[in-house]
Enzyme design. Structure first.
Site, PDB file in Angstrom:
ATOM      1  N   VAL A   1      -5.602   3.571  10.042  1.00 52.23           N
ATOM      2  CA  VAL A   1      -5.655   4.778  10.871  1.00 52.23           C
ATOM      3  C   VAL A   1      -5.773   4.368  12.334  1.00 52.23           C
ATOM      4  O   VAL A   1      -5.045   4.844  13.193  1.00 52.23           O
ATOM      5  CB  VAL A   1      -6.831   5.680  10.474  1.00 52.23           C
TER       6      VAL A   1
ATOM      7  N   GLY B   1       0.834  -1.187   0.000  1.00 53.33           N
ATOM      8  CA  GLY B   1       0.000   0.000   0.000  1.00 53.33           C
ATOM      9  C   GLY B   1       0.872   1.242   0.000  1.00 53.33           C
ATOM     10  O   GLY B   1       2.104   1.175  -0.059  1.00 53.33           O
ATOM     11  N   ILE B   2       0.237   2.395   0.080  1.00 53.07           N
ATOM     12  CA  ILE B   2       0.953   3.656   0.086  1.00 53.07           C
ATOM     13  C   ILE B   2       1.276   4.054   1.522  1.00 53.07           C
ATOM     14  O   ILE B   2       0.553   3.695   2.448  1.00 53.07           O
ATOM     15  CB  ILE B   2       0.110   4.751  -0.600  1.00 53.07           C
ATOM     16  N   GLY B   3       2.369   4.777   1.718  1.00 52.16           N
ATOM     17  CA  GLY B   3       2.676   5.281   3.052  1.00 52.16           C
ATOM     18  C   GLY B   3       4.050   4.870   3.537  1.00 52.16           C
ATOM     19  O   GLY B   3       4.763   4.068   2.909  1.00 52.16           O
ATOM     20  N   GLY B   4       4.420   5.420   4.688  1.00 56.55           N
ATOM     21  CA  GLY B   4       5.747   5.217   5.238  1.00 56.55           C
ATOM     22  C   GLY B   4       6.054   3.771   5.580  1.00 56.55           C
ATOM     23  O   GLY B   4       7.149   3.272   5.296  1.00 56.55           O
TER      24      GLY B   4
ATOM     25  N   GLU C   1      -2.076  -3.141  -6.496  1.00 51.82           N
ATOM     26  CA  GLU C   1      -2.957  -2.068  -6.971  1.00 51.82           C
ATOM     27  C   GLU C   1      -2.115  -0.878  -7.415  1.00 51.82           C
ATOM     28  O   GLU C   1      -2.246  -0.374  -8.523  1.00 51.82           O
ATOM     29  CB  GLU C   1      -3.897  -1.655  -5.841  1.00 51.82           C
TER      30      GLU C   1
ATOM     31  N   GLY D   1      -8.414  -0.717  -2.517  1.00 52.84           N
ATOM     32  CA  GLY D   1      -8.469  -2.164  -2.719  1.00 52.84           C
ATOM     33  C   GLY D   1      -8.061  -2.948  -1.496  1.00 52.84           C
ATOM     34  O   GLY D   1      -7.817  -4.155  -1.584  1.00 52.84           O
TER      35      GLY D   1
END
Length: 447
Positions: free
Chosen positions: A320, A220-223, A245, A343
């Site tokens: 989160v 996924g996206i992020g740090g 994705e 996704g």
């Protein structure tokens, strides 16, 4: 047929293209890096004359010019399939709204006629000798958009990478109504985030030790996912595959470290498969004309059947916050919208169905507010208005810097104990007290 002649016949100015948009129209701006620039600027000049123009798009990497017009909410609404920080600000300004949907469902949603478009406007790579415009690193649902729009306007950008695919990764000049030659701006950048924190690295280590040689990766996206990617690049892992994705910079690092061959993939052997890519110029340069990488529509990349057919599938995504029942919120902070469903659930489900597959939801155990207050991301129950992205029945591994736990199949008191074990020590006693009040804590549980 002379495709160049057809091209010239359809070539118009950005201003002429903008004239096609009328009050009340639905206008599709595509997705991420293909969001238009030149036609958007021309349309922004025209917008004060129009009312009730409804735009669709998502994952904006820059603020469209239409967002900057005076009294924007009197003239337009922005309807996003997945929010970026730019779009969150537009929500606060009163003209942007999120459209909840599993990302994988978008192509069908368009083709079923539910997402009606009067005009589609988006950037493409220059036309090739066969008359095709490539969608760049953004196959996603672009073909479905084109098929279901009355007018299709492409904005040519010489800097758009031409990305190989298998299907639905471009559009032919015969299917285009207007061609605009833009100013060839740089492709929109999405930074890889700052340097990995100690927390990111701790989470990454706990995940990487679960990954076998030959595994297939989704990040996924992020740090934290980026930290996982960096650690994989430095590891002894080999013969990894990619089916994801979003293609992010971390995959480039892993590939250049020689860790990716895709030779063990059950489908698309040897190919790195993705629905869209967004990152730094390093990523776009790597994807450009790279036959190893496969740009594919999202109803293929995110389809649970595709994911589950790949052995040892490893899905790594952010959250989160999470509650003691195991419900994962990856979309909002209470009622304040942050991103979208994307996704994540598809990959959580698909990874568990994969032979040897695992899905990891990761987050820091705490965060610090602007006022300097330390707060737990693990809560007794999700805050009012928070969105359940992954239900408690679907979560596999939960990982924080405090540890990792497998929640699959645990009853309520077992999972409460497991989840609290990866909470920050400062908050564990209070979480236990709340679990007791909710009747999900046994006196025999470990404290």
């Amino acid at each position: 047929m002379d495709y160049r002649e057809m091209y010239q016949e359809k070539l118009v100015s950005a201003r002429e293209a903008a004239e096609t948009v009328k009050s009340g129209d639905w206008v599709d701006y595509g997705w991420a890096v293909v969001t238009p620039v030149a036609v958007d600027a021309a349309l922004a000049e025209r917008m004060p004359q129009l009312t009730d123009v409804k735009f669709r798009g998502g994952v904006l990497l820059w603020a469209p010019k239409i967002f900057g017009i005076e009294d924007a909410k009197e003239h337009l609404t922005w309807n996003s399939w997945h929010m970026s920080g730019i779009e969150r600000k537009a929500i606060a300004q009163g003209f942007a709204y999120y459209a909840p949907i599993r990302y994988s469902e978008l192509p069908r949603y368009y083709r079923d006629g539910a997402a009606y478009n009067d005009v589609a406007i988006f950037q493409v790579a220059p036309m090739d000798e066969h008359g095709y415009f490539n969608f760049g690193p953004t196959a996603t649902h672009m073909a479905a958009i084109c098929e279901t729009s009355k007018v299709v306007i492409v904005e040519v950008n010489k800097n758009m990478p031409a990305c190989h695919g298998g299907f639905e990764n471009g559009i032919h000049i015969s299917q285009v109504d207007m061609v605009v030659e833009g100013d060839n701006p740089p492709i929109g950048q999405l930074g890889g985030g700052g340097a990995a924190t100690e927390v990111d690295e701790a989470v990454a280590r706990l995940i990487v030790e679960e990954i076998p040689n030959g595994a297939c990766l989704q990040l996924g996206i992020g740090g934290m996912p980026n930290a996982v990617g960096s650690l994989i690049a430095q590891s002894d892992l080999k013969d990894l595959g990619v089916h994801t994705e979003m293609y992010v910079d971390a995959f480039v690092d892993i590939a250049k470290a020689g860790k990716i061959t895709g030779r063990n993939k059950n489908i698309d052997k040897g190919r790195q498969v993705y629905a869209f890519g967004a990152g730094t110029q390093k990523l776009y340069d790597y994807l450009n004309n790279n036959p190893e990488c496969m740009s594919a529509p999202v109803d293929y990349t995110n389809d649970i059947r595709s994911v589950s057919s790949l052995d040892n599938f490893m899905s790594i995504n952010n959250a989160v916050d999470v509650d003691l029942f195991g419900q994962i919120n990856a979309e909002s902070s209470g009622i304040r919208h942050i991103s979208g469903a994307g996704g994540q659930l598809d990959f959580v489900l698909g990874a568990y169905l994969s032979k040897g597959g695992k899905s990891f939801i990761c987050c820091s155990s705490t965060f610090t507010t602007r006022d300097g207050e330390l707060k737990s991301r693990i809560l007794p129950t999700l805050n009012t208005g928070s969105i359940v992205t992954d239900t408690r029945t679907n979560v596999h591994y939960l990982v924080t810097e405090q540890g990792k736990v497998n929640l699959k199949g645990l009853n309520t008191w077992q999972r409460a104990e497991a989840i609290i074990s990866v909470a920050h020590p400062q908050f564990r006693d209070e979480l236990i007290a709340q679990a007791e009040k909710m009747n999900i804590w046994k006196q025999s549980n470990k404290r």
